[in-house]
Design a protein around this motif. Structure first.
Motif, PDB file in Angstrom:
ATOM      1  N   LEU A   6       0.849  -1.186   0.000  1.00  0.00           N
ATOM      2  CA  LEU A   6       0.000   0.000   0.000  1.00  0.00           C
ATOM      3  C   LEU A   6       0.885   1.237   0.000  1.00  0.00           C
ATOM      4  O   LEU A   6       1.798   1.347   0.820  1.00  0.00           O
ATOM      5  CB  LEU A   6      -0.913   0.012   1.227  1.00  0.00           C
ATOM      6  N   VAL A   7       0.612   2.158  -0.905  1.00  0.00           N
ATOM      7  CA  VAL A   7       1.316   3.433  -0.956  1.00  0.00           C
ATOM      8  C   VAL A   7       0.380   4.506  -0.398  1.00  0.00           C
ATOM      9  O   VAL A   7      -0.723   4.707  -0.914  1.00  0.00           O
ATOM     10  CB  VAL A   7       1.723   3.807  -2.393  1.00  0.00           C
ATOM     11  N   LEU A   8       0.801   5.179   0.656  1.00  0.00           N
ATOM     12  CA  LEU A   8       0.085   6.339   1.168  1.00  0.00           C
ATOM     13  C   LEU A   8       0.779   7.580   0.627  1.00  0.00           C
ATOM     14  O   LEU A   8       1.874   7.934   1.063  1.00  0.00           O
ATOM     15  CB  LEU A   8       0.088   6.361   2.699  1.00  0.00           C
ATOM     16  N   ASN A   9       0.159   8.218  -0.352  1.00  0.00           N
ATOM     17  CA  ASN A   9       0.711   9.427  -0.946  1.00  0.00           C
ATOM     18  C   ASN A   9       0.194  10.621  -0.162  1.00  0.00           C
ATOM     19  O   ASN A   9      -1.002  10.909  -0.157  1.00  0.00           O
ATOM     20  CB  ASN A   9       0.298   9.524  -2.419  1.00  0.00           C
ATOM     21  N   CYS A  10       1.098  11.315   0.512  1.00  0.00           N
ATOM     22  CA  CYS A  10       0.730  12.418   1.401  1.00  0.00           C
ATOM     23  C   CYS A  10       0.962  13.782   0.765  1.00  0.00           C
ATOM     24  O   CYS A  10       1.227  14.769   1.457  1.00  0.00           O
ATOM     25  CB  CYS A  10       1.494  12.294   2.714  1.00  0.00           C
ATOM     26  N   THR A  11       0.873  13.848  -0.563  1.00  0.00           N
ATOM     27  CA  THR A  11       0.927  15.128  -1.250  1.00  0.00           C
ATOM     28  C   THR A  11      -0.179  16.050  -0.750  1.00  0.00           C
ATOM     29  O   THR A  11      -1.211  15.589  -0.238  1.00  0.00           O
ATOM     30  CB  THR A  11       0.774  14.932  -2.775  1.00  0.00           C
ATOM     31  N   LEU A  12       0.019  17.344  -0.921  1.00  0.00           N
ATOM     32  CA  LEU A  12      -1.028  18.323  -0.605  1.00  0.00           C
ATOM     33  C   LEU A  12      -1.928  18.605  -1.804  1.00  0.00           C
ATOM     34  O   LEU A  12      -2.910  19.342  -1.674  1.00  0.00           O
ATOM     35  CB  LEU A  12      -0.402  19.633  -0.137  1.00  0.00           C
ATOM     36  N   LYS A  13      -1.604  17.995  -2.953  1.00  0.00           N
ATOM     37  CA  LYS A  13      -2.340  18.266  -4.185  1.00  0.00           C
ATOM     38  C   LYS A  13      -3.453  17.240  -4.398  1.00  0.00           C
ATOM     39  O   LYS A  13      -3.181  16.039  -4.435  1.00  0.00           O
ATOM     40  CB  LYS A  13      -1.379  18.229  -5.383  1.00  0.00           C
ATOM     41  N   LYS A  14      -4.670  17.721  -4.550  1.00  0.00           N
ATOM     42  CA  LYS A  14      -5.778  16.819  -4.809  1.00  0.00           C
ATOM     43  C   LYS A  14      -5.738  16.325  -6.259  1.00  0.00           C
ATOM     44  O   LYS A  14      -5.221  17.008  -7.146  1.00  0.00           O
ATOM     45  CB  LYS A  14      -7.109  17.510  -4.519  1.00  0.00           C
ATOM     46  N   SER A  15      -6.303  15.145  -6.477  1.00  0.00           N
ATOM     47  CA  SER A  15      -6.408  14.606  -7.840  1.00  0.00           C
ATOM     48  C   SER A  15      -7.328  15.520  -8.656  1.00  0.00           C
ATOM     49  O   SER A  15      -8.262  16.109  -8.106  1.00  0.00           O
ATOM     50  CB  SER A  15      -7.002  13.192  -7.791  1.00  0.00           C
ATOM     51  N   PRO A  16      -7.088  15.665  -9.957  1.00  0.00           N
ATOM     52  CA  PRO A  16      -6.077  14.953 -10.754  1.00  0.00           C
ATOM     53  C   PRO A  16      -4.771  15.735 -10.930  1.00  0.00           C
ATOM     54  O   PRO A  16      -4.021  15.445 -11.856  1.00  0.00           O
ATOM     55  CB  PRO A  16      -6.792  14.796 -12.092  1.00  0.00           C
ATOM     56  N   THR A  17      -4.498  16.714 -10.066  1.00  0.00           N
ATOM     57  CA  THR A  17      -3.264  17.485 -10.188  1.00  0.00           C
ATOM     58  C   THR A  17      -2.051  16.568 -10.095  1.00  0.00           C
ATOM     59  O   THR A  17      -2.018  15.656  -9.264  1.00  0.00           O
ATOM     60  CB  THR A  17      -3.181  18.543  -9.074  1.00  0.00           C
ATOM     61  N   THR A  21       5.445  13.698  -5.730  1.00  0.00           N
ATOM     62  CA  THR A  21       5.639  12.577  -4.798  1.00  0.00           C
ATOM     63  C   THR A  21       5.179  11.274  -5.429  1.00  0.00           C
ATOM     64  O   THR A  21       5.841  10.238  -5.302  1.00  0.00           O
ATOM     65  CB  THR A  21       4.875  12.861  -3.494  1.00  0.00           C
ATOM     66  N   GLU A  22       4.053  11.323  -6.117  1.00  0.00           N
ATOM     67  CA  GLU A  22       3.557  10.115  -6.786  1.00  0.00           C
ATOM     68  C   GLU A  22       4.518   9.651  -7.869  1.00  0.00           C
ATOM     69  O   GLU A  22       4.742   8.447  -8.047  1.00  0.00           O
ATOM     70  CB  GLU A  22       2.182  10.389  -7.385  1.00  0.00           C
ATOM     71  N   ARG A  23       5.102  10.591  -8.583  1.00  0.00           N
ATOM     72  CA  ARG A  23       5.999  10.219  -9.676  1.00  0.00           C
ATOM     73  C   ARG A  23       7.238   9.504  -9.159  1.00  0.00           C
ATOM     74  O   ARG A  23       7.674   8.509  -9.745  1.00  0.00           O
ATOM     75  CB  ARG A  23       6.390  11.455 -10.485  1.00  0.00           C
ATOM     76  N   LEU A  24       7.825   9.988  -8.078  1.00  0.00           N
ATOM     77  CA  LEU A  24       8.986   9.278  -7.533  1.00  0.00           C
ATOM     78  C   LEU A  24       8.558   7.956  -6.901  1.00  0.00           C
ATOM     79  O   LEU A  24       9.247   6.939  -7.053  1.00  0.00           O
ATOM     80  CB  LEU A  24       9.722  10.143  -6.515  1.00  0.00           C
ATOM     81  N   ALA A  25       7.424   7.947  -6.212  1.00  0.00           N
ATOM     82  CA  ALA A  25       6.937   6.691  -5.619  1.00  0.00           C
ATOM     83  C   ALA A  25       6.684   5.644  -6.691  1.00  0.00           C
ATOM     84  O   ALA A  25       6.843   4.441  -6.442  1.00  0.00           O
ATOM     85  CB  ALA A  25       5.671   6.945  -4.815  1.00  0.00           C
ATOM     86  N   SER A  26       6.335   6.078  -7.902  1.00  0.00           N
ATOM     87  CA  SER A  26       6.047   5.111  -8.972  1.00  0.00           C
ATOM     88  C   SER A  26       7.291   4.327  -9.381  1.00  0.00           C
ATOM     89  O   SER A  26       7.185   3.202  -9.889  1.00  0.00           O
ATOM     90  CB  SER A  26       5.450   5.820 -10.189  1.00  0.00           C
ATOM     91  N   VAL A  27       8.483   4.899  -9.156  1.00  0.00           N
ATOM     92  CA  VAL A  27       9.716   4.145  -9.422  1.00  0.00           C
ATOM     93  C   VAL A  27       9.787   2.945  -8.484  1.00  0.00           C
ATOM     94  O   VAL A  27      10.141   1.829  -8.892  1.00  0.00           O
ATOM     95  CB  VAL A  27      10.947   5.050  -9.237  1.00  0.00           C
ATOM     96  N   VAL A  28       9.412   3.175  -7.228  1.00  0.00           N
ATOM     97  CA  VAL A  28       9.410   2.093  -6.238  1.00  0.00           C
ATOM     98  C   VAL A  28       8.326   1.080  -6.561  1.00  0.00           C
ATOM     99  O   VAL A  28       8.557  -0.139  -6.533  1.00  0.00           O
ATOM    100  CB  VAL A  28       9.214   2.667  -4.819  1.00  0.00           C
ATOM    101  N   THR A  29       7.131   1.554  -6.891  1.00  0.00           N
ATOM    102  CA  THR A  29       6.025   0.621  -7.134  1.00  0.00           C
ATOM    103  C   THR A  29       6.251  -0.204  -8.400  1.00  0.00           C
ATOM    104  O   THR A  29       5.870  -1.369  -8.453  1.00  0.00           O
ATOM    105  CB  THR A  29       4.684   1.368  -7.223  1.00  0.00           C
ATOM    106  N   ARG A  43      -4.226   8.486  -2.452  1.00  0.00           N
ATOM    107  CA  ARG A  43      -3.849   9.883  -2.270  1.00  0.00           C
ATOM    108  C   ARG A  43      -4.721  10.424  -1.146  1.00  0.00           C
ATOM    109  O   ARG A  43      -5.891  10.745  -1.320  1.00  0.00           O
ATOM    110  CB  ARG A  43      -4.039  10.683  -3.559  1.00  0.00           C
ATOM    111  N   LEU A  44      -4.127  10.518   0.038  1.00  0.00           N
ATOM    112  CA  LEU A  44      -4.912  10.777   1.246  1.00  0.00           C
ATOM    113  C   LEU A  44      -5.634  12.109   1.236  1.00  0.00           C
ATOM    114  O   LEU A  44      -6.718  12.239   1.822  1.00  0.00           O
ATOM    115  CB  LEU A  44      -4.007  10.682   2.472  1.00  0.00           C
ATOM    116  N   VAL A  45      -5.069  13.124   0.572  1.00  0.00           N
ATOM    117  CA  VAL A  45      -5.699  14.444   0.586  1.00  0.00           C
ATOM    118  C   VAL A  45      -7.065  14.424  -0.102  1.00  0.00           C
ATOM    119  O   VAL A  45      -7.913  15.282   0.147  1.00  0.00           O
ATOM    120  CB  VAL A  45      -4.760  15.493  -0.055  1.00  0.00           C
ATOM    121  N   ASP A  46      -7.314  13.433  -0.935  1.00  0.00           N
ATOM    122  CA  ASP A  46      -8.613  13.306  -1.598  1.00  0.00           C
ATOM    123  C   ASP A  46      -9.714  12.837  -0.650  1.00  0.00           C
ATOM    124  O   ASP A  46     -10.897  12.914  -0.993  1.00  0.00           O
ATOM    125  CB  ASP A  46      -8.528  12.314  -2.767  1.00  0.00           C
TER     126      ASP A  46
END
Length: 203
Positions: A6-17, A21-29, A43-46
């Protein structure tokens, strides 16, 4: 049995912005999936998660669903931007809500986070990544997660203002190779704990 992450993305930007953080996490995923791990991202902010230190604070609380996903995953990737040298407010709120897991146990009286592994992804166009990694890793360890060695990656621009992760290729080779190593270490330790779990605490 396929491991779940499970990836908890704690960006402050709501989707679909777009989220750096998601882009770097995608290397890991991507590396986790290559290693036969099933991955889900939130994306928790959503979700408009209210403050609190309980698993369920009442009607309309979306956190219980996140909590269930945490319990159904052997691997947690905790991803956050850096603001003023610290984790995002969304990251802090997630840790506060996860505090309730300290009082939850499995059928063998172990804290529910035992035998689960966690790592950290950090982005920001300012310094402070090592502080953020230490702060989040320490919190996750308190909750009961196992944080393997080199279970993190980060990207930052360095001192002063500058472009964000998505705006430049500077430093990405290192961040990406470190992210792939992070994924491998998470999987190796998750498999080891699956085969040889941490025993229940002595009474």
């Amino acid at each position: 049995m396929t491991l779940r992450a499970l990836v908890l993305n704690c960006t402050l930007k709501k989707s679909p912005t777009e989220s750096n953080t998601e882009r770097l996490a995608s290397v890991v995923t991507t590396e986790l999936e290559r290693l036969d791990v099933s991955v889900e991202e939130i994306r928790l902010v959503d979700l408009d998660i209210p403050p609190g230190v309980e698993t369920d604070v009442g009607a309309g609380d979306p956190w219980p669903a996140v909590h269930e996903k945490l319990l159904s995953s052997e691997i947690l990737v905790f991803a956050t931007p850096t603001w003023l040298g610290r984790p995002s407010s969304v990251a802090q709120r997630a840790l506060e809500r996860m505090d309730a897991m300290l009082a939850e146990t499995d059928d063998e009286r172990r804290p529910v986070a035992y035998n689960r592994v966690a790592g950290v992804v950090v982005t920001g166009n300012e310094d402070g990544a090592h502080h953020v990694i230490s702060e989040i890793s320490g919190g996750l360890g308190d909750i009961g997660y196992t944080v393997p060695g080199q279970a993190w990656t980060y990207w930052n621009r360095g001192p002063g203002p500058g472009p964000s992760y998505s705006d430049t290729d500077e430093g990405k080779d290192w961040s990406h190779s470190t992210g792939r190593a992070m994924a491998g270490n998470l999987v190796a330790v998750a498999r080891a704990l699956r085969d040889q779990p941490i025993p229940p605490p002595r009474s």
